[in-house]
Design a protein around this motif. Structure first.
Motif, PDB file in Angstrom:
ATOM      1  N   ILE A 111      97.631  65.059  65.604  1.00  0.00           N
ATOM      2  CA  ILE A 111      97.577  65.686  64.280  1.00  0.00           C
ATOM      3  C   ILE A 111      96.378  66.629  64.228  1.00  0.00           C
ATOM      4  O   ILE A 111      95.261  66.263  64.586  1.00  0.00           O
ATOM      5  N   GLN A 112      96.649  67.840  63.776  1.00  0.00           N
ATOM      6  CA  GLN A 112      95.587  68.809  63.557  1.00  0.00           C
ATOM      7  C   GLN A 112      95.672  69.320  62.124  1.00  0.00           C
ATOM      8  O   GLN A 112      96.642  69.064  61.408  1.00  0.00           O
ATOM      9  N   VAL A 113      94.632  70.061  61.714  1.00  0.00           N
ATOM     10  CA  VAL A 113      94.617  70.678  60.389  1.00  0.00           C
ATOM     11  C   VAL A 113      94.835  72.174  60.585  1.00  0.00           C
ATOM     12  O   VAL A 113      94.102  72.826  61.330  1.00  0.00           O
ATOM     13  N   THR A 114      95.849  72.686  59.928  1.00  0.00           N
ATOM     14  CA  THR A 114      96.209  74.088  60.109  1.00  0.00           C
ATOM     15  C   THR A 114      95.260  75.000  59.323  1.00  0.00           C
ATOM     16  O   THR A 114      94.425  74.537  58.528  1.00  0.00           O
ATOM     17  N   GLU A 115      95.406  76.300  59.541  1.00  0.00           N
ATOM     18  CA  GLU A 115      94.589  77.272  58.828  1.00  0.00           C
ATOM     19  C   GLU A 115      94.848  77.258  57.332  1.00  0.00           C
ATOM     20  O   GLU A 115      94.013  77.698  56.544  1.00  0.00           O
ATOM     21  N   ARG A 116      95.974  76.724  56.925  1.00  0.00           N
ATOM     22  CA  ARG A 116      96.299  76.618  55.498  1.00  0.00           C
ATOM     23  C   ARG A 116      95.863  75.277  54.918  1.00  0.00           C
ATOM     24  O   ARG A 116      96.279  74.886  53.833  1.00  0.00           O
ATOM     25  N   ALA A 117      95.014  74.544  55.696  1.00  0.00           N
ATOM     26  CA  ALA A 117      94.458  73.265  55.253  1.00  0.00           C
ATOM     27  C   ALA A 117      95.546  72.225  55.002  1.00  0.00           C
ATOM     28  O   ALA A 117      95.518  71.493  54.005  1.00  0.00           O
ATOM     29  N   LEU A 118      96.520  72.159  55.914  1.00  0.00           N
ATOM     30  CA  LEU A 118      97.580  71.155  55.863  1.00  0.00           C
ATOM     31  C   LEU A 118      97.620  70.424  57.186  1.00  0.00           C
ATOM     32  O   LEU A 118      97.203  70.936  58.231  1.00  0.00           O
ATOM     33  N   PHE A 119      98.143  69.180  57.171  1.00  0.00           N
ATOM     34  CA  PHE A 119      98.381  68.470  58.414  1.00  0.00           C
ATOM     35  C   PHE A 119      99.480  69.190  59.204  1.00  0.00           C
ATOM     36  O   PHE A 119     100.459  69.675  58.621  1.00  0.00           O
ATOM     37  N   SER A 120      99.323  69.211  60.519  1.00  0.00           N
ATOM     38  CA  SER A 120     100.367  69.813  61.349  1.00  0.00           C
ATOM     39  C   SER A 120     101.632  68.973  61.334  1.00  0.00           C
ATOM     40  O   SER A 120     102.720  69.475  61.618  1.00  0.00           O
ATOM     41  N   ALA A 121     101.546  67.694  61.008  1.00  0.00           N
ATOM     42  CA  ALA A 121     102.696  66.795  60.838  1.00  0.00           C
ATOM     43  C   ALA A 121     102.210  65.598  60.032  1.00  0.00           C
ATOM     44  O   ALA A 121     101.002  65.415  59.828  1.00  0.00           O
ATOM     45  N   ASP A 122     103.164  64.780  59.579  1.00  0.00           N
ATOM     46  CA  ASP A 122     102.764  63.595  58.823  1.00  0.00           C
ATOM     47  C   ASP A 122     102.097  62.587  59.752  1.00  0.00           C
ATOM     48  O   ASP A 122     102.678  62.186  60.769  1.00  0.00           O
ATOM     49  N   PRO A 123     100.862  62.136  59.443  1.00  0.00           N
ATOM     50  CA  PRO A 123     100.200  61.131  60.290  1.00  0.00           C
ATOM     51  C   PRO A 123     100.976  59.827  60.279  1.00  0.00           C
ATOM     52  O   PRO A 123     101.490  59.396  59.240  1.00  0.00           O
ATOM     53  N   ALA A 124     101.041  59.193  61.450  1.00  0.00           N
ATOM     54  CA  ALA A 124     101.776  57.926  61.567  1.00  0.00           C
ATOM     55  C   ALA A 124     100.953  56.833  62.218  1.00  0.00           C
ATOM     56  O   ALA A 124     101.093  55.660  61.874  1.00  0.00           O
ATOM     57  N   ARG A 125     100.113  57.175  63.205  1.00  0.00           N
ATOM     58  CA  ARG A 125      99.336  56.157  63.926  1.00  0.00           C
ATOM     59  C   ARG A 125      97.906  56.651  64.115  1.00  0.00           C
ATOM     60  O   ARG A 125      97.638  57.867  64.168  1.00  0.00           O
ATOM     61  N   LEU A 126      96.988  55.662  64.238  1.00  0.00           N
ATOM     62  CA  LEU A 126      95.591  55.978  64.529  1.00  0.00           C
ATOM     63  C   LEU A 126      95.140  55.132  65.708  1.00  0.00           C
ATOM     64  O   LEU A 126      95.386  53.915  65.755  1.00  0.00           O
ATOM     65  N   TYR A 127      94.469  55.759  66.675  1.00  0.00           N
ATOM     66  CA  TYR A 127      93.914  55.091  67.838  1.00  0.00           C
ATOM     67  C   TYR A 127      92.389  55.131  67.727  1.00  0.00           C
ATOM     68  O   TYR A 127      91.789  56.190  67.567  1.00  0.00           O
ATOM     69  N   TRP A 128      91.786  53.951  67.850  1.00  0.00           N
ATOM     70  CA  TRP A 128      90.321  53.826  67.842  1.00  0.00           C
ATOM     71  C   TRP A 128      89.941  53.022  69.086  1.00  0.00           C
ATOM     72  O   TRP A 128      90.038  51.804  69.116  1.00  0.00           O
ATOM     73  N   GLY A 129      89.527  53.741  70.143  1.00  0.00           N
ATOM     74  CA  GLY A 129      89.272  53.082  71.414  1.00  0.00           C
ATOM     75  C   GLY A 129      90.562  52.495  71.954  1.00  0.00           C
ATOM     76  O   GLY A 129      91.598  53.174  72.088  1.00  0.00           O
ATOM     77  N   SER A 130      90.546  51.196  72.242  1.00  0.00           N
ATOM     78  CA  SER A 130      91.736  50.527  72.768  1.00  0.00           C
ATOM     79  C   SER A 130      92.634  49.975  71.667  1.00  0.00           C
ATOM     80  O   SER A 130      93.681  49.399  71.966  1.00  0.00           O
ATOM     81  N   ARG A 131      92.218  50.111  70.437  1.00  0.00           N
ATOM     82  CA  ARG A 131      93.003  49.572  69.319  1.00  0.00           C
ATOM     83  C   ARG A 131      93.834  50.679  68.677  1.00  0.00           C
ATOM     84  O   ARG A 131      93.430  51.838  68.660  1.00  0.00           O
ATOM     85  N   GLN A 132      94.985  50.282  68.143  1.00  0.00           N
ATOM     86  CA  GLN A 132      95.837  51.229  67.443  1.00  0.00           C
ATOM     87  C   GLN A 132      96.471  50.544  66.240  1.00  0.00           C
ATOM     88  O   GLN A 132      96.730  49.340  66.252  1.00  0.00           O
ATOM     89  N   TRP A 133      96.688  51.331  65.202  1.00  0.00           N
ATOM     90  CA  TRP A 133      97.274  50.809  63.975  1.00  0.00           C
ATOM     91  C   TRP A 133      98.267  51.829  63.409  1.00  0.00           C
ATOM     92  O   TRP A 133      98.103  53.045  63.595  1.00  0.00           O
ATOM     93  N   ARG A 134      99.240  51.297  62.710  1.00  0.00           N
ATOM     94  CA  ARG A 134     100.192  52.149  62.009  1.00  0.00           C
ATOM     95  C   ARG A 134      99.622  52.476  60.628  1.00  0.00           C
ATOM     96  O   ARG A 134      98.985  51.637  59.997  1.00  0.00           O
ATOM     97  N   LEU A 135      99.856  53.696  60.176  1.00  0.00           N
ATOM     98  CA  LEU A 135      99.362  54.132  58.865  1.00  0.00           C
ATOM     99  C   LEU A 135     100.355  53.756  57.780  1.00  0.00           C
ATOM    100  O   LEU A 135     101.564  53.970  57.928  1.00  0.00           O
ATOM    101  N   THR A 136      99.849  53.170  56.709  1.00  0.00           N
ATOM    102  CA  THR A 136     100.684  52.861  55.543  1.00  0.00           C
ATOM    103  C   THR A 136     100.439  53.850  54.398  1.00  0.00           C
ATOM    104  O   THR A 136     101.156  53.808  53.400  1.00  0.00           O
ATOM    105  N   GLY A 137      99.444  54.684  54.553  1.00  0.00           N
ATOM    106  CA  GLY A 137      99.176  55.683  53.524  1.00  0.00           C
ATOM    107  C   GLY A 137      98.058  56.609  53.968  1.00  0.00           C
ATOM    108  O   GLY A 137      97.265  56.265  54.842  1.00  0.00           O
ATOM    109  N   TRP A 138      98.029  57.801  53.395  1.00  0.00           N
ATOM    110  CA  TRP A 138      96.962  58.746  53.705  1.00  0.00           C
ATOM    111  C   TRP A 138      96.815  59.735  52.552  1.00  0.00           C
ATOM    112  O   TRP A 138      97.723  59.892  51.730  1.00  0.00           O
TER     113      TRP A 138
END
Length: 535
Positions: A449-476
């Motif tokens: 996921i990146q932030v476009t020049e129009r200040a929007l997400f390039s796609a809807d976020p779904a997962r986050l990785y922090w080191g070896s851990r990962q979680w599904r997103l329930t809201g943003w």
């Protein structure tokens, strides 16, 4: 303006007000001529200024540079309550020599009973003229106000008015409601917020606020609004429950050796203040009027009464004792011998419910013990070892905190009152991660996921990785762009200029521990980092 008085025998209050007293005291210490514009600063903002400075556009609340821009010849001085109280003592002594029974509300403002003065001089008008002359003999300009109630008399003093008996409410009614918050010695710190709220509700005049019933005010506003409403109706500031304290609450300290220096007197005063408030706490009482008494080795007796809008705390008592002793020991007609006895006597008390007690029964004891411990740490490790946070201006949560050394003036690095477009919306994170660990934010298909020049997400976020851990997103929520340093050119193939685009977002994780369930993310140079944690 002086309104003719119809008072004969009524329990009236006379207030003597010295305009712009902090600026007057600062000018006197600096030896400035009367034509020199003066302003007093606290936290880099003007809190008082002379009439000449106001004529050039200087106002309270202006920043230092703004004030200097309006008046290049402006003399600037830092706020100093000790200085203000020390120089006000000769004025108090002169007024007390003319009419006994003076009570000090703050440096620059005192009150006394008008009945005795009117009887002695023949009328309230003549008494007002004599007291103005007494203040002028010390080189100070003063104005007098007389009314049935203390707060009305103080407001009247700002207009040089004598309000007839029973006409207090009529006198106050056409005035702006902001007058209820002008005098700090009669208003709680939250009075400004109340005035702003009343103004937004359309209650622009004191009479509009006074027209409300006490039940309506008590049910819709805070406790200070009830006191403000009593002032607006020209009623006594405190209910008649204020009573004379028991005799055994008086505390005293035999000075051995006798005290000649202000620092030694202030130390004894602080010790007496702690002792007095311990006695008051045990009795379930709080002090609203305090008598400070000193006796010298030559038998001289000095006394002064201080009146407060709110019940005194130990620190407030210690400050007033220090101010009073400083005034006595440094004035021109100072005592001829050192002080051998100090005594504090509560003149008027209220139930302790009017004062917030600490967890262990005292008022401010925990804070004082913590401060002493922190000062000791500073002594061991250096002044910068203990720093406290000051609300500052900025867009991100880290920028909005300025850390200053304990004891230094709490001046923010940037003005928090400015608009700061792109600032992170409330609430702020409960915990900030200063190391900002890198994370990876992905869409459902695994694309970053990146932030476009129009200040929007390039796609809807779904997962986050922090080191070896990962979680599904329930809201943003977000992203919120922060386009700072817009004048720096965008990087090209032939330049090494860094990217300045920054954005923030909030994400909620499914199945994460409670302390990391909601994160604040910051996006910069096409990299996501965790900046804060929410409760």
């Amino acid at each position: 303006m002086i309104l003719p008085s119809r008072a004969k025998g009524a329990a009236r209050v006379l207030a003597l007000w010295c305009p712009d007293w902090p600026a007057v005291a600062a000018a006197a210490v600096a030896g400035l001529p009367a034509t020199q514009p003066v302003a007093v600063l606290f936290a880099n903002r003007v809190i008082a200024c002379s009439a000449i400075a106001r004529a050039d556009g200087v106002r309270r609340g202006l920043k230092r540079r703004e004030a200097q821009a309006k008046c290049p010849d402006l003399f600037l001085a830092q706020a100093d309550p000790d200085r203000d109280a020390r120089l006000f003592e000769p004025v108090v002594a002169a007024v007390d020599a003319t009419v006994p029974g003076v009570e000090v509300l703050r440096p620059g403002l005192l009150v006394l009973g008008a009945r005795g003065a009117a009887r002695f001089f023949g009328s309230e008008e003549v008494a007002a003229e004599r007291l103005v002359d007494a203040a002028a003999a010390t080189g100070v300009e003063a104005q007098i106000g007389i009314a049935d109630e203390l707060s009305t008399a103080v407001i009247a003093a700002r207009r040089g008015a004598i309000v007839p008996v029973g006409a207090g409410a009529r006198f106050l009614a056409p005035m702006p409601v902001r007058e209820l918050a002008v005098e700090p010695s009669l208003a709680a710190p939250e009075r400004d917020d109340l005035v702003d709220l009343l103004h937004r509700l359309g209650l622009r005049r004191i009479g509009d606020f006074a027209a409300l019933s006490p039940a309506e005010v008590a049910s819709r506003f805070g406790a200070d609004a009830v006191l403000a409403h009593r002032c607006a109706q020209a009623q006594p500031e405190r209910p008649p429950s204020a009573r004379q304290p028991p005799k055994d609450l008086t505390v005293q300290y035999p000075c051995d050796p006798p005290i000649e220096r202000v620092d030694a007197a202030a130390f004894a005063g602080r010790m007496l203040a702690a002792q007095l408030h311990a006695e008051l706490s045990n009795a379930g009482l709080a002090c609203t009027r305090l008598s400070i008494f000193a006796e010298t080795d030559a038998g001289e007796e000095l006394s002064r009464i201080w009146r407060c809008a709110e019940p005194l705390t130990p620190d407030g008592t210690a400050d007033r004792v220090r101010w009073q002793l400083d005034g006595w020991l440094t004035r021109r007609d100072r005592p001829t011998a050192p002080i051998t006895l100090l005594r504090l006597e509560p003149v008027e008390v209220v139930a302790a419910g009017a004062l917030q007690l600490g967890l262990w029964g005292g008022v401010g004891e925990e804070e004082e013990r913590a401060r002493r411990a922190l000062v000791r740490v500073q002594g061991l490790l250096g002044g910068e070892a203990v720093r406290v946070g000051v609300l500052s201006g900025g867009r991100g949560p880290v920028e909005r905190i300025t850390l200053v050394a304990l004891g230094d003036e709490p001046v923010p690095a940037a003005d928090p009152a400015q608009p700061w477009p792109g600032r992170l919306p409330e609430p702020a994170p409960a915990l900030l991660l200063l190391n900002r660990p890198q994370v990876r934010l992905e869409a459902m298909d695994g694309a970053p996921i990146q932030v476009t020049e129009r200040a929007l997400f390039s796609a809807d976020p779904a997962r986050l990785y922090w080191g070896s851990r990962q979680w599904r997103l329930t809201g943003w929520a977000g992203p919120w762009p922060v386009d700072e340093r817009w004048w720096v050119p965008e990087p090209t193939e032939n330049t090494d200029a860094p990217t300045t685009f920054t954005a923030r977002a909030q994400v909620q994780l499914d199945g994460a521990p409670p302390d990391v369930r909601v994160l604040l993310l910051v996006y910069h140079d096409e990299i996501w980092r965790a900046e804060g944690l929410y409760d």
